[in-house]
Each structure stands twice: as structure tokens, then as C-alpha cells.
Design a protein around this motif. Sequence first.
Motif, PDB file in Angstrom:
ATOM      1  N   ALA A  58      -9.035 -11.234  67.126  1.00  0.00           N
ATOM      2  CA  ALA A  58      -9.302 -12.311  66.168  1.00  0.00           C
ATOM      3  C   ALA A  58      -9.610 -11.789  64.778  1.00  0.00           C
ATOM      4  O   ALA A  58      -9.757 -12.565  63.843  1.00  0.00           O
ATOM      5  CB  ALA A  58     -10.475 -13.153  66.676  1.00  0.00           C
ATOM      6  N   TYR A  59      -9.735 -10.435  64.645  1.00  0.00           N
ATOM      7  CA  TYR A  59     -10.126  -9.856  63.366  1.00  0.00           C
ATOM      8  C   TYR A  59      -8.998  -9.157  62.639  1.00  0.00           C
ATOM      9  O   TYR A  59      -9.100  -8.877  61.447  1.00  0.00           O
ATOM     10  CB  TYR A  59     -11.276  -8.854  63.581  1.00  0.00           C
ATOM     11  N   CYS A  60      -7.899  -8.842  63.305  1.00  0.00           N
ATOM     12  CA  CYS A  60      -6.970  -7.834  62.768  1.00  0.00           C
ATOM     13  C   CYS A  60      -5.631  -8.429  62.338  1.00  0.00           C
ATOM     14  O   CYS A  60      -5.013  -9.202  63.069  1.00  0.00           O
ATOM     15  CB  CYS A  60      -6.747  -6.786  63.846  1.00  0.00           C
ATOM     16  N   LEU A 126      -5.003  10.690  68.873  1.00  0.00           N
ATOM     17  CA  LEU A 126      -4.277   9.438  69.105  1.00  0.00           C
ATOM     18  C   LEU A 126      -5.236   8.257  68.973  1.00  0.00           C
ATOM     19  O   LEU A 126      -6.419   8.355  69.321  1.00  0.00           O
ATOM     20  CB  LEU A 126      -3.663   9.432  70.512  1.00  0.00           C
ATOM     21  N   SER A 127      -4.704   7.153  68.465  1.00  0.00           N
ATOM     22  CA  SER A 127      -5.478   5.910  68.365  1.00  0.00           C
ATOM     23  C   SER A 127      -4.491   4.775  68.599  1.00  0.00           C
ATOM     24  O   SER A 127      -3.923   4.204  67.664  1.00  0.00           O
ATOM     25  CB  SER A 127      -6.121   5.830  66.974  1.00  0.00           C
ATOM     26  N   LEU A 128      -4.250   4.483  69.874  1.00  0.00           N
ATOM     27  CA  LEU A 128      -3.131   3.621  70.250  1.00  0.00           C
ATOM     28  C   LEU A 128      -3.550   2.474  71.158  1.00  0.00           C
ATOM     29  O   LEU A 128      -2.716   1.843  71.813  1.00  0.00           O
ATOM     30  CB  LEU A 128      -2.051   4.482  70.952  1.00  0.00           C
ATOM     31  N   LEU A 149     -10.990   5.205  70.212  1.00  0.00           N
ATOM     32  CA  LEU A 149     -10.964   3.815  70.680  1.00  0.00           C
ATOM     33  C   LEU A 149     -12.323   3.206  70.379  1.00  0.00           C
ATOM     34  O   LEU A 149     -13.303   3.467  71.082  1.00  0.00           O
ATOM     35  CB  LEU A 149     -10.674   3.760  72.192  1.00  0.00           C
ATOM     36  N   ARG A 150     -12.379   2.422  69.324  1.00  0.00           N
ATOM     37  CA  ARG A 150     -13.674   1.810  68.977  1.00  0.00           C
ATOM     38  C   ARG A 150     -14.035   0.736  69.995  1.00  0.00           C
ATOM     39  O   ARG A 150     -13.170  -0.035  70.399  1.00  0.00           O
ATOM     40  CB  ARG A 150     -13.584   1.152  67.597  1.00  0.00           C
ATOM     41  N   PHE A 151     -15.320   0.675  70.372  1.00  0.00           N
ATOM     42  CA  PHE A 151     -15.712  -0.459  71.225  1.00  0.00           C
ATOM     43  C   PHE A 151     -16.028  -1.680  70.372  1.00  0.00           C
ATOM     44  O   PHE A 151     -16.263  -2.749  70.875  1.00  0.00           O
ATOM     45  CB  PHE A 151     -16.826  -0.096  72.220  1.00  0.00           C
ATOM     46  N   PRO A 222     -16.861  -1.592  57.472  1.00  0.00           N
ATOM     47  CA  PRO A 222     -17.207  -3.014  57.363  1.00  0.00           C
ATOM     48  C   PRO A 222     -16.103  -3.870  57.976  1.00  0.00           C
ATOM     49  O   PRO A 222     -14.924  -3.506  57.908  1.00  0.00           O
ATOM     50  CB  PRO A 222     -17.264  -3.237  55.848  1.00  0.00           C
ATOM     51  N   PHE A 223     -16.482  -4.995  58.560  1.00  0.00           N
ATOM     52  CA  PHE A 223     -15.478  -6.011  58.913  1.00  0.00           C
ATOM     53  C   PHE A 223     -14.977  -6.609  57.606  1.00  0.00           C
ATOM     54  O   PHE A 223     -15.772  -7.039  56.760  1.00  0.00           O
ATOM     55  CB  PHE A 223     -16.105  -7.094  59.792  1.00  0.00           C
ATOM     56  N   ILE A 224     -13.650  -6.623  57.418  1.00  0.00           N
ATOM     57  CA  ILE A 224     -13.072  -7.200  56.201  1.00  0.00           C
ATOM     58  C   ILE A 224     -12.176  -8.376  56.626  1.00  0.00           C
ATOM     59  O   ILE A 224     -11.210  -8.171  57.366  1.00  0.00           O
ATOM     60  CB  ILE A 224     -12.234  -6.149  55.425  1.00  0.00           C
ATOM     61  N   PRO A 225     -12.485  -9.592  56.196  1.00  0.00           N
ATOM     62  CA  PRO A 225     -11.720 -10.745  56.674  1.00  0.00           C
ATOM     63  C   PRO A 225     -10.251 -10.681  56.242  1.00  0.00           C
ATOM     64  O   PRO A 225      -9.950 -10.309  55.113  1.00  0.00           O
ATOM     65  CB  PRO A 225     -12.410 -11.940  56.002  1.00  0.00           C
ATOM     66  N   LEU A 307       2.717  -2.281  55.077  1.00  0.00           N
ATOM     67  CA  LEU A 307       2.902  -3.153  56.249  1.00  0.00           C
ATOM     68  C   LEU A 307       1.828  -2.930  57.321  1.00  0.00           C
ATOM     69  O   LEU A 307       1.737  -3.687  58.277  1.00  0.00           O
ATOM     70  CB  LEU A 307       4.289  -2.920  56.862  1.00  0.00           C
ATOM     71  N   TYR A 308       1.056  -1.878  57.172  1.00  0.00           N
ATOM     72  CA  TYR A 308      -0.024  -1.640  58.133  1.00  0.00           C
ATOM     73  C   TYR A 308      -1.273  -2.342  57.598  1.00  0.00           C
ATOM     74  O   TYR A 308      -2.275  -1.740  57.269  1.00  0.00           O
ATOM     75  CB  TYR A 308      -0.253  -0.132  58.317  1.00  0.00           C
ATOM     76  N   GLU A 309      -1.149  -3.661  57.509  1.00  0.00           N
ATOM     77  CA  GLU A 309      -2.187  -4.437  56.838  1.00  0.00           C
ATOM     78  C   GLU A 309      -3.203  -4.998  57.833  1.00  0.00           C
ATOM     79  O   GLU A 309      -3.165  -6.169  58.216  1.00  0.00           O
ATOM     80  CB  GLU A 309      -1.569  -5.570  56.009  1.00  0.00           C
ATOM     81  N   ILE A 310      -4.117  -4.146  58.237  1.00  0.00           N
ATOM     82  CA  ILE A 310      -5.196  -4.574  59.148  1.00  0.00           C
ATOM     83  C   ILE A 310      -6.049  -5.618  58.444  1.00  0.00           C
ATOM     84  O   ILE A 310      -6.479  -6.607  59.020  1.00  0.00           O
ATOM     85  CB  ILE A 310      -6.097  -3.366  59.505  1.00  0.00           C
ATOM     86  N   TYR A 311      -6.323  -5.328  57.162  1.00  0.00           N
ATOM     87  CA  TYR A 311      -7.099  -6.224  56.302  1.00  0.00           C
ATOM     88  C   TYR A 311      -6.516  -6.112  54.900  1.00  0.00           C
ATOM     89  O   TYR A 311      -5.791  -5.146  54.596  1.00  0.00           O
ATOM     90  CB  TYR A 311      -8.603  -5.854  56.318  1.00  0.00           C
ATOM     91  N   PRO A 312      -6.792  -7.071  54.013  1.00  0.00           N
ATOM     92  CA  PRO A 312      -6.150  -7.069  52.695  1.00  0.00           C
ATOM     93  C   PRO A 312      -6.728  -6.009  51.742  1.00  0.00           C
ATOM     94  O   PRO A 312      -7.841  -5.522  51.945  1.00  0.00           O
ATOM     95  CB  PRO A 312      -6.442  -8.466  52.136  1.00  0.00           C
TER      96      PRO A 312
END
Length: 364
Positions: A58-60, A126-128, A149-151, A222-225, A307-312
Motif C-alpha cells: 500500500a506504500y510503494c 540481493l534485494s528481491l 529484506l526490510r520487515f 522515512p515513509f514518503i507518500p 522508472l524505479y519510482e518507489i516514491y516521488p
Amino acid sequence: MNQTPDKTEILGWLRETNPERLAELWRRADGTRRQHVGDAVHLRGLVEISNHCARQCAYCGLRAGNENLARYRMLADEIFESAQQAVKFGYGTVVLQAGEDYGIAAEWLAEIIRRIKSETPLAVTLSLGERPDKDLAAWRAAGADRYLLRFETSDRNLFDEIHPPLGNRKCNRIAILRRLREFGFEVGSGIMVGIPGQTYASVANDIALFRELDLDMVGIGPFIPHPATPLGCGFKIFPSVNGEQVPNSELMVYKAVALTRLVRPDANIPATTALATINKKNGRELGLQRGANVFMPNLTPPKYRRLYEIYPNKACIAETGDACNGCLSLRIKDIGRHIGSGQGGRKKHQTGTALPAEKELCHA
Ligand code: SAM
Ligand code: SF4
């Protein structure tokens, strides 16, 4: 306060607002960093090998439901060329990151890992995402050294709200972290700070969990919307936490980084891109001066990077690998630190050391 704060002390620091008291926290974290991992800043070349993702976090911004994102998957030769760039810049590690992309076949990537390991001196991280055991085992057998792998949050209810299962497979990132260690990986995890619904107490639990898990690497940002996600467009799927909501502020990230250094003195802790995104001027430098010892310059080919836009508004979206490298070298020298040599793994790590059993962990 002693050097390894307990949960109550951690909570007190997370709520602290007095700049003079906080200066004491920064001083302790910086001293612990210097004592345990020294003044070297290790550089890990980040290659974002695919933005396809099967998941609906829901965040990414990479979530499968974001239909406005053009998708890419790098070719094997492009990935290898990016790894060669890491060698050219003197980095000790290449980090291959992607969405949870089952278009990345285990054997296809294993072949790329074997090539990097046989033709370069690089460590491979690796981070997959939450790939099945057989894929993780194949990549370890091919020579991959580390897995991230972040929890994301140790609050199980919040995690379930923001990270839906894939099909009928229940998510248990803590169990995967344990298996990664059994496979012989150096293991990294981490959190986002300021997720809607995340409380001060739950961030204190996260930091205590870093200690319990004896992590080799801990990434905190930080969480970035992102406006194309449920959490970024104001859709309230999370519980109300009244006055206990942790802000997704720069200051709160520094506090979490500093406390993490105190509980995991010899871990590798990056000053993350997300931190650099909310303070482009000197977020990374302040992270490095408040507990961090790693940078992850972006080596993704420029045609894919935006294109690897996790957040703006991600930091360093337009720079080439060369530009990033030059800029970071200067920034590191400016704060009186130097670039680390070699692979920069965790010194005390013993391959195969098991993580504590799941039932022994506080939130599993
Ligand atoms: N797909 C893999 C995974 O989920 O572990 C690796 C790639 S994922 C994009 C890497 C990290 O990006 C996640 O662990 C998460 O912490 C972070 N991330 C995703 N969306 C974010 C957001 N909106 N703000 C800050 N960090 C975010
Ligand atoms: Fe996919 Fe990872 Fe983003 Fe979740 S955080 S949507 S798994 S890329």
C-alpha cells in the motif's frame, strides 16, 4: 544512559525534542560508529534491475496495481555492465534490487551472479523480495553474499494492512530473514519511519528487534507518500493511533538511525536514498554523522532510473553513475571521512549463525 539502551530508553529518545539532549544522542551514536566500524564509508553500487512487481504494497509506487508506470527489466549484459561500473569506481559491492518480479527466473539471475563473482572482486547483495527458498538457495549457491529484506514495521497488524499476501502465501519476513541466515547470507533488514498508523512504541519495538535479530545491515528511511498508492492518496486503511503517530520527519529518521547504531554497534547502516530525498542538501551527511557508515550510489542506467519510482522526487534521479560517484566522494571528504576499501562486510559475521527462533522474537 548506557551504550545499549533498553526499550524504555529508546522510547524516551524517540520522543525527545530538546536539541541539546539530542546532540548528546548524535555524539554517542557517532562515537559508537567510530569505535566499532571506523571512519570508512563503504560504497555499494545500487542497480535497480527490474520495476516489475507482483505485490500490492500500500506504500510503494512499484505495486502491481500502478498501471501508469512503464515497466522494465534489465538485460543480463546491462546488469553485468553496471557491475563493471562499480568496479571502475572502486566500490566493493553491487546491490541488485527489484520489485518481487517472478519474470526474474532463479537460474537466469544465478548465471549473472556467477559471472559477477568470477569476473569481478565484488560482493553481491540481493534485494528481491520474498522469493521462495529454492530461489534464495540457488542464488546463495551461485555466490551471492548478502540479502536485504526490510520487515518495514514490527507491528504485525499494521504490516498485514499495508503488505497484503501474495495468493495464499502468508507473509512472514522474520521467518525469511532466519532462513537467509541459515543459507549463509549476511542478512539485512530495516523499516520505514512514519508509516500512517505507526506509533512511537512500535518504532521502539522495531529498534529492539534489530538487536534481537543481530542484523548485519539495517536500512532506515522515512515513509514518503506516493500519490498512486493507497497510503499516498489519503485512503485510510490503517488504524487511528491518536497522538501516538510517529512523524515521517527527517529528525525522526536520524533518531532511529542513531539508536540503531547504539543497539547494533558493528552493523552496516546506510544513509539511505529516502533520507537524501527529504533533505537533498545534506541528509546523507547528517545520517553519516549520526550513526550511518554506508552509502548506496545509484548505478542504474539513466534510461531506467526514473522508472524505479518507489516514491516521488527521488534523489539522484537524473545523474549518471559518474556524476553520483564524483559528488559522493566530495561529500564524504567534506565531513572528514574516507571511502572504505574492500567489500565492507560485517567484521564479526559468522557464516551460518542462526537467527533466534521465530517464537523467541518479540513480534513474530
Ligand atoms: N521488492 C523488494 C522488497 O519489497 O523488499 C525490494 C525493493 S523495495 C522498493 C525496497 C524498499 O523500498 C522497501 O523495503 C521499502 O522499505 C522501501 N519503500 C517502498 N515504498 C516506499 C515509500 N513510499 N517510502 C519510503 N520507502 C519506501
Ligand atoms: Fe513490490 Fe517491494 Fe514495492 Fe512491495 S515494496 S510493491 S514488494 S517493490
